[in-house]
Motif scaffolding. Sequence first.
Motif, mmCIF file in Angstrom:
data_model
loop_
_atom_site.group_PDB
_atom_site.id
_atom_site.type_symbol
_atom_site.label_atom_id
_atom_site.label_comp_id
_atom_site.label_asym_id
_atom_site.label_seq_id
_atom_site.Cartn_x
_atom_site.Cartn_y
_atom_site.Cartn_z
ATOM 1 N N HIS A 139 0.853 -1.188 0.000
ATOM 2 C CA HIS A 139 0.000 0.000 0.000
ATOM 3 C C HIS A 139 0.890 1.240 0.000
ATOM 4 C CE1 HIS A 139 -3.649 -2.314 0.802
ATOM 5 N NE2 HIS A 139 -2.968 -2.971 1.718
ATOM 6 N N SER A 140 0.515 2.255 -0.797
ATOM 7 C CA SER A 140 1.317 3.477 -0.858
ATOM 8 C C SER A 140 0.433 4.645 -1.261
ATOM 9 C CB SER A 140 2.461 3.312 -1.859
ATOM 10 O OG SER A 140 1.994 3.479 -3.185
ATOM 11 N N ILE A 141 0.987 5.865 -1.131
ATOM 12 C CA ILE A 141 0.214 7.048 -1.525
ATOM 13 C C ILE A 141 -0.001 7.094 -3.033
ATOM 14 C CG2 ILE A 141 0.987 8.410 0.444
ATOM 15 C CD1 ILE A 141 2.841 9.901 -1.500
ATOM 16 N N PHE A 171 12.203 10.466 -2.619
ATOM 17 C CA PHE A 171 11.005 11.301 -2.740
ATOM 18 C C PHE A 171 9.955 10.905 -1.704
ATOM 19 C CE2 PHE A 171 6.818 12.034 -4.841
ATOM 20 C CZ PHE A 171 6.879 13.413 -4.977
ATOM 21 N N LEU A 172 9.675 9.604 -1.578
ATOM 22 C CA LEU A 172 8.663 9.139 -0.631
ATOM 23 C C LEU A 172 9.151 9.258 0.812
ATOM 24 C CD1 LEU A 172 7.305 5.990 -2.529
ATOM 25 C CD2 LEU A 172 6.274 8.260 -2.351
ATOM 26 N N ALA A 173 10.458 9.091 1.033
ATOM 27 C CA ALA A 173 10.996 9.268 2.383
ATOM 28 C C ALA A 173 10.822 10.711 2.837
ATOM 29 C CB ALA A 173 12.464 8.855 2.415
ATOM 30 N N ASP A 174 11.029 11.657 1.935
ATOM 31 C CA ASP A 174 10.823 13.073 2.275
ATOM 32 C C ASP A 174 9.391 13.334 2.718
ATOM 33 O OD1 ASP A 174 13.424 13.639 1.651
ATOM 34 O OD2 ASP A 174 13.007 14.732 -0.203
ATOM 35 N N LEU A 175 8.445 12.607 2.094
ATOM 36 C CA LEU A 175 7.030 12.784 2.426
ATOM 37 C C LEU A 175 6.609 11.941 3.622
ATOM 38 C CD1 LEU A 175 5.496 12.659 -1.188
ATOM 39 C CD2 LEU A 175 5.968 14.695 0.193
ATOM 40 N N GLY A 176 7.539 11.114 4.149
ATOM 41 C CA GLY A 176 7.199 10.199 5.236
ATOM 42 C C GLY A 176 6.295 9.079 4.784
ATOM 43 N N GLU A 177 6.398 8.681 3.495
ATOM 44 C CA GLU A 177 5.473 7.713 2.912
ATOM 45 C C GLU A 177 6.202 6.548 2.221
ATOM 46 O OE1 GLU A 177 2.325 7.616 3.177
ATOM 47 O OE2 GLU A 177 1.695 9.629 3.795
ATOM 48 N N LEU A 178 7.410 6.210 2.655
ATOM 49 C CA LEU A 178 8.164 5.124 2.021
ATOM 50 C C LEU A 178 7.738 3.786 2.607
ATOM 51 C CD1 LEU A 178 10.464 4.239 0.116
ATOM 52 C CD2 LEU A 178 12.027 4.489 2.052
ATOM 53 N N PRO A 179 7.154 2.871 1.798
ATOM 54 C CA PRO A 179 6.750 1.555 2.302
ATOM 55 C C PRO A 179 7.967 0.699 2.667
ATOM 56 C CG PRO A 179 5.659 2.078 0.216
ATOM 57 C CD PRO A 179 6.760 3.067 0.395
ATOM 58 N N ASP A 180 7.749 -0.287 3.540
ATOM 59 C CA ASP A 180 8.830 -1.193 3.938
ATOM 60 C C ASP A 180 9.218 -2.121 2.803
ATOM 61 O OD1 ASP A 180 8.885 -0.105 6.477
ATOM 62 O OD2 ASP A 180 7.408 -1.533 7.266
#
Length: 461
Positions: free
Chosen positions: A230-232, A279-288
Amino acid sequence: MFIYGETSSSKMHVAGLLPFTPPADAPRDYLRRMVDDARRQEVMPPWNRKLAYPRLQFSPLHTWVTDTEFDFDYHVRRSALASPGDERELGILVSRLHSNHLDLTRPPWELHVIEGLEGGRFALYMKIHHALVDGYTAMRMLGRSLSTDPETRDARMFFNVPIPKRSRPTGAGAQSSNPVTATLRALGAVGSTVSDGVGSAVDLASALVNTQIRRDGDFGRISGSASAPHSILNARISRNRRFATQQYEFDRLKKLSSQHGATINDVALAIIGGGLRKFLADLGELPDRSLIAFLPVNVRPKGDEGGGNAVGAILAPMGTDIEDPVERLAVITAATRASKAQLQSMSPAAIIAYSAALLAPAGGQIAGALTGVNPPWPHTFNLCVSNVPGPREPLYFNGSRLEATFPVSIPIHGMALNITLQSYADTMNLGFVGCRDRLPRLQRLAVYTGDALGELEAASS
């Protein structure tokens, strides 16, 4: 499928952004003359075709008819950038143009001639509904309207250039006027079709078993239909788009490809994966777990002139869960190699059927995005990454040099990001298109892929 998929938020058109440098001797009214010359020439199929029943979106059978009242000024338009006419201003305009629907009561395409770029340059933004042609066909048509000779001055716009007709077979394979012979040949063709169909079914069954059940050897590296986290990227999208571009020297990717025994596409996936990780880490949205990309595959025979759509698909990890750039590339390479080996054993018909079966669970993913309720099981994929091979020589349009070819593709509900690569001359061009409201500051992703390329080069030296 592409007509059925058209909604207020999901628009099924693709596009290309083509920046040009005009010749040194171009007059001040160069672009006006270009448009006026095109207006005087006949608009050729398929560019003069429209849907027979455009208001019946869910008709079980759509057909094309010739538009006898073709409106040139509607389809070909001029725009100008606000000063200073840099890449930011161009990206804003293209984002806005790509957010608007095509009128399906007319031939579904538009051409925007954009002037006011820095240095006296201009750009063409070509917008085409995917129901009319696929990316492969669009590139073939574009190639026929450009020249490798900078001195050529008789080039015509892509919609003025006829598609070459396929040559009819001659000799023993030619059609016969003898009705008995024709009947026997038809019966033989039916038998061949049945045989091909059985073979395709066997190929399909084998491929599905390899993908969904077997986890040994090379088949264990193939991504199945329920392996994406699951991701943004898997949210409901709005009607608004954001577009960003990036360009790299082709030799940089080719060198890495040779060093690691990977394809150019594998290297591109690895640097995009590295960019997405940041990019997703900056948004706090990086999946495992790694994001999974849906990769369209052209299934046309070599030399096909194109027309309509003929694409299959594979799924591949992006390595967003892997920090080390070399390890990320190795994982991607192993996965795509296994998937391609599987497709190579299948007929084109089986590939398309397999692709449909592989992507079928995405219906639940789209429904979840529309309702805002994530299913408890994994997604089918998180994003789409396409690679459309382009011309390898510099091209010109009446003396204007084509600088790049940036693809602009389709985000949908449940897939808010679509990235397309296109090789041209000595460059690799990337077009990033996403939902403006779900993926803010998309230009940062384009920049981060450059950082990921540098990291992979440093780790490989």
